[in-house]
Design a protein around this motif. Sequence first.
Motif, PDB file in Angstrom:
ATOM      1  N   SER A  40       0.846  -1.183   0.000  1.00 22.12           N
ATOM      2  CA  SER A  40       0.000   0.000   0.000  1.00 22.12           C
ATOM      3  C   SER A  40       0.885   1.237   0.000  1.00 22.12           C
ATOM      4  CB  SER A  40      -0.904  -0.011   1.239  1.00 22.12           C
ATOM      5  OG  SER A  40      -1.721   1.120   1.251  1.00 22.12           O
ATOM      6  N   ASN A  41       0.831   2.005  -1.086  1.00 24.65           N
ATOM      7  CA  ASN A  41       1.658   3.206  -1.251  1.00 24.65           C
ATOM      8  C   ASN A  41       3.145   2.915  -1.076  1.00 24.65           C
ATOM      9  OD1 ASN A  41      -0.608   4.854  -1.706  1.00 24.65           O
ATOM     10  ND2 ASN A  41      -0.922   5.072   0.497  1.00 24.65           N
ATOM     11  N   GLY A  42       3.585   1.771  -1.616  1.00 26.80           N
ATOM     12  CA  GLY A  42       4.994   1.412  -1.561  1.00 26.80           C
ATOM     13  C   GLY A  42       5.440   0.805  -0.241  1.00 26.80           C
ATOM     14  N   ILE A  43       4.534   0.611   0.686  1.00 26.49           N
ATOM     15  CA  ILE A  43       4.873   0.040   1.992  1.00 26.49           C
ATOM     16  C   ILE A  43       4.145  -1.284   2.153  1.00 26.49           C
ATOM     17  CG2 ILE A  43       4.696   0.387   4.495  1.00 26.49           C
ATOM     18  CD1 ILE A  43       4.769   3.401   3.909  1.00 26.49           C
ATOM     19  N   GLY A  44       4.848  -2.308   2.585  1.00 27.05           N
ATOM     20  CA  GLY A  44       4.244  -3.615   2.800  1.00 27.05           C
ATOM     21  C   GLY A  44       3.399  -3.618   4.061  1.00 27.05           C
ATOM     22  N   VAL A  45       2.155  -4.103   3.935  1.00 24.98           N
ATOM     23  CA  VAL A  45       1.231  -4.179   5.062  1.00 24.98           C
ATOM     24  C   VAL A  45       0.801  -5.628   5.215  1.00 24.98           C
ATOM     25  CG1 VAL A  45      -0.969  -3.390   5.990  1.00 24.98           C
ATOM     26  CG2 VAL A  45       0.404  -1.847   4.592  1.00 24.98           C
ATOM     27  N   GLU A  46       0.935  -6.152   6.429  1.00 26.51           N
ATOM     28  CA  GLU A  46       0.506  -7.528   6.703  1.00 26.51           C
ATOM     29  C   GLU A  46      -0.559  -7.515   7.782  1.00 26.51           C
ATOM     30  OE1 GLU A  46       3.716 -10.119   7.716  1.00 26.51           O
ATOM     31  OE2 GLU A  46       4.809  -9.676   5.880  1.00 26.51           O
ATOM     32  N   ARG A  47      -1.552  -8.362   7.609  1.00 26.28           N
ATOM     33  CA  ARG A  47      -2.586  -8.533   8.630  1.00 26.28           C
ATOM     34  C   ARG A  47      -2.762 -10.005   8.912  1.00 26.28           C
ATOM     35  NH1 ARG A  47      -8.007  -4.980   8.256  1.00 26.28           N
ATOM     36  NH2 ARG A  47      -8.404  -6.042  10.213  1.00 26.28           N
ATOM     37  N   ILE A  48      -2.917 -10.323  10.174  1.00 19.17           N
ATOM     38  CA  ILE A  48      -3.147 -11.699  10.597  1.00 19.17           C
ATOM     39  C   ILE A  48      -4.612 -11.819  10.973  1.00 19.17           C
ATOM     40  CG2 ILE A  48      -2.530 -13.487  12.256  1.00 19.17           C
ATOM     41  CD1 ILE A  48       0.179 -12.007  12.550  1.00 19.17           C
ATOM     42  N   PHE A  49      -5.309 -12.761  10.334  1.00 18.50           N
ATOM     43  CA  PHE A  49      -6.733 -12.965  10.576  1.00 18.50           C
ATOM     44  C   PHE A  49      -6.962 -14.339  11.199  1.00 18.50           C
ATOM     45  CE2 PHE A  49      -6.596 -10.240   6.782  1.00 18.50           C
ATOM     46  CZ  PHE A  49      -7.417  -9.198   7.175  1.00 18.50           C
ATOM     47  N   PRO A  50      -7.710 -14.427  12.296  1.00 18.47           N
ATOM     48  CA  PRO A  50      -8.177 -15.736  12.766  1.00 18.47           C
ATOM     49  C   PRO A  50      -9.291 -16.212  11.825  1.00 18.47           C
ATOM     50  CG  PRO A  50      -8.312 -14.080  14.503  1.00 18.47           C
ATOM     51  CD  PRO A  50      -8.031 -13.368  13.228  1.00 18.47           C
TER      52      PRO A  50
ATOM     53  N   ARG B  44       5.387 -21.251   3.694  1.00 18.79           N
ATOM     54  CA  ARG B  44       5.573 -19.943   4.321  1.00 18.79           C
ATOM     55  C   ARG B  44       6.372 -19.065   3.348  1.00 18.79           C
ATOM     56  NH1 ARG B  44       2.549 -21.866   8.010  1.00 18.79           N
ATOM     57  NH2 ARG B  44       3.316 -22.807   9.899  1.00 18.79           N
ATOM     58  N   LEU B  45       5.819 -17.936   2.983  1.00 19.09           N
ATOM     59  CA  LEU B  45       6.435 -17.090   1.956  1.00 19.09           C
ATOM     60  C   LEU B  45       7.031 -15.817   2.546  1.00 19.09           C
ATOM     61  CD1 LEU B  45       3.650 -17.420  -0.760  1.00 19.09           C
ATOM     62  CD2 LEU B  45       5.658 -18.842  -0.411  1.00 19.09           C
ATOM     63  N   PHE B  46       7.798 -15.959   3.622  1.00 16.30           N
ATOM     64  CA  PHE B  46       8.385 -14.795   4.266  1.00 16.30           C
ATOM     65  C   PHE B  46       9.443 -14.125   3.401  1.00 16.30           C
ATOM     66  CE2 PHE B  46       7.231 -17.351   8.179  1.00 16.30           C
ATOM     67  CZ  PHE B  46       6.046 -16.666   8.365  1.00 16.30           C
ATOM     68  N   TYR B  47       9.966 -14.822   2.415  1.00  9.44           N
ATOM     69  CA  TYR B  47      10.972 -14.231   1.549  1.00  9.44           C
ATOM     70  C   TYR B  47      10.405 -13.073   0.726  1.00  9.44           C
ATOM     71  CZ  TYR B  47       8.932 -16.976  -2.260  1.00  9.44           C
ATOM     72  OH  TYR B  47       8.072 -17.517  -3.182  1.00  9.44           O
ATOM     73  N   LEU B  48       9.082 -12.981   0.601  1.00 10.83           N
ATOM     74  CA  LEU B  48       8.476 -11.881  -0.148  1.00 10.83           C
ATOM     75  C   LEU B  48       8.682 -10.537   0.543  1.00 10.83           C
ATOM     76  CD1 LEU B  48       5.058 -13.415  -1.252  1.00 10.83           C
ATOM     77  CD2 LEU B  48       7.094 -13.054  -2.637  1.00 10.83           C
ATOM     78  N   ARG B  49       8.940 -10.555   1.851  1.00 11.71           N
ATOM     79  CA  ARG B  49       9.125  -9.310   2.591  1.00 11.71           C
ATOM     80  C   ARG B  49      10.338  -8.531   2.092  1.00 11.71           C
ATOM     81  NH1 ARG B  49       8.213 -12.087   8.470  1.00 11.71           N
ATOM     82  NH2 ARG B  49       5.943 -12.094   8.423  1.00 11.71           N
ATOM     83  N   GLY B  50      11.350  -9.219   1.614  1.00 16.49           N
ATOM     84  CA  GLY B  50      12.567  -8.546   1.157  1.00 16.49           C
ATOM     85  C   GLY B  50      12.589  -8.267  -0.328  1.00 16.49           C
ATOM     86  N   ARG B  51      11.489  -8.503  -1.009  1.00 16.36           N
ATOM     87  CA  ARG B  51      11.457  -8.326  -2.464  1.00 16.36           C
ATOM     88  C   ARG B  51      10.457  -7.266  -2.869  1.00 16.36           C
ATOM     89  NH1 ARG B  51      12.231 -14.241  -5.148  1.00 16.36           N
ATOM     90  NH2 ARG B  51      13.961 -14.872  -3.846  1.00 16.36           N
ATOM     91  N   GLN B  52      10.736  -6.641  -4.027  1.00 16.84           N
ATOM     92  CA  GLN B  52       9.857  -5.601  -4.545  1.00 16.84           C
ATOM     93  C   GLN B  52       9.632  -5.825  -6.031  1.00 16.84           C
ATOM     94  OE1 GLN B  52      11.871  -1.958  -3.757  1.00 16.84           O
ATOM     95  NE2 GLN B  52      11.142  -1.829  -1.648  1.00 16.84           N
ATOM     96  N   GLY B  53       8.542  -5.307  -6.535  1.00 14.91           N
ATOM     97  CA  GLY B  53       8.271  -5.324  -7.977  1.00 14.91           C
ATOM     98  C   GLY B  53       8.139  -6.721  -8.544  1.00 14.91           C
TER      99      GLY B  53
END
Length: 120
Positions: free
Chosen positions: A68-78, A99-108
């Motif tokens: 969102s606007n160039g910033i990664g936003v994560e939400r955890i939902f039960p 688990r796709l945590f590697y996406l946090r360090g990637r862009q575009g």
Amino acid sequence: MSELIKFVEAEYKELRASFPSFKAGDTINVHVKIKEGNKERVQQFQGTVIQRKNVNTNGETFTVRKISNGIGVERIFPILSPSIEKIELLREGRVRRARLFYLRGRQGKAAKIRKKIRTS
């Protein structure tokens, strides 16, 4: 106390069955009820599922990530949350991990997930 918990769990078990089956890498749209003062509205949170935790248990959660606007936003939902009104599966992704945590360090384009091709 445990009888009360079992009663609530049974009530939400039907809710879980109404959601589509999704996994890590899928793009989903979560319709969340937001309460502001005395008003209630539905807000959509669309993004990629990066993990599902405690699958097939009552404490199951899933994490959705969006940019969102160039910033990664994560939400955890039960999964059994009464604030989730609906989950829509928009696109199935082809990934090799749970688990796709590697996406946090990637862009575009580096953060792009391939689309799953269905042959039937």
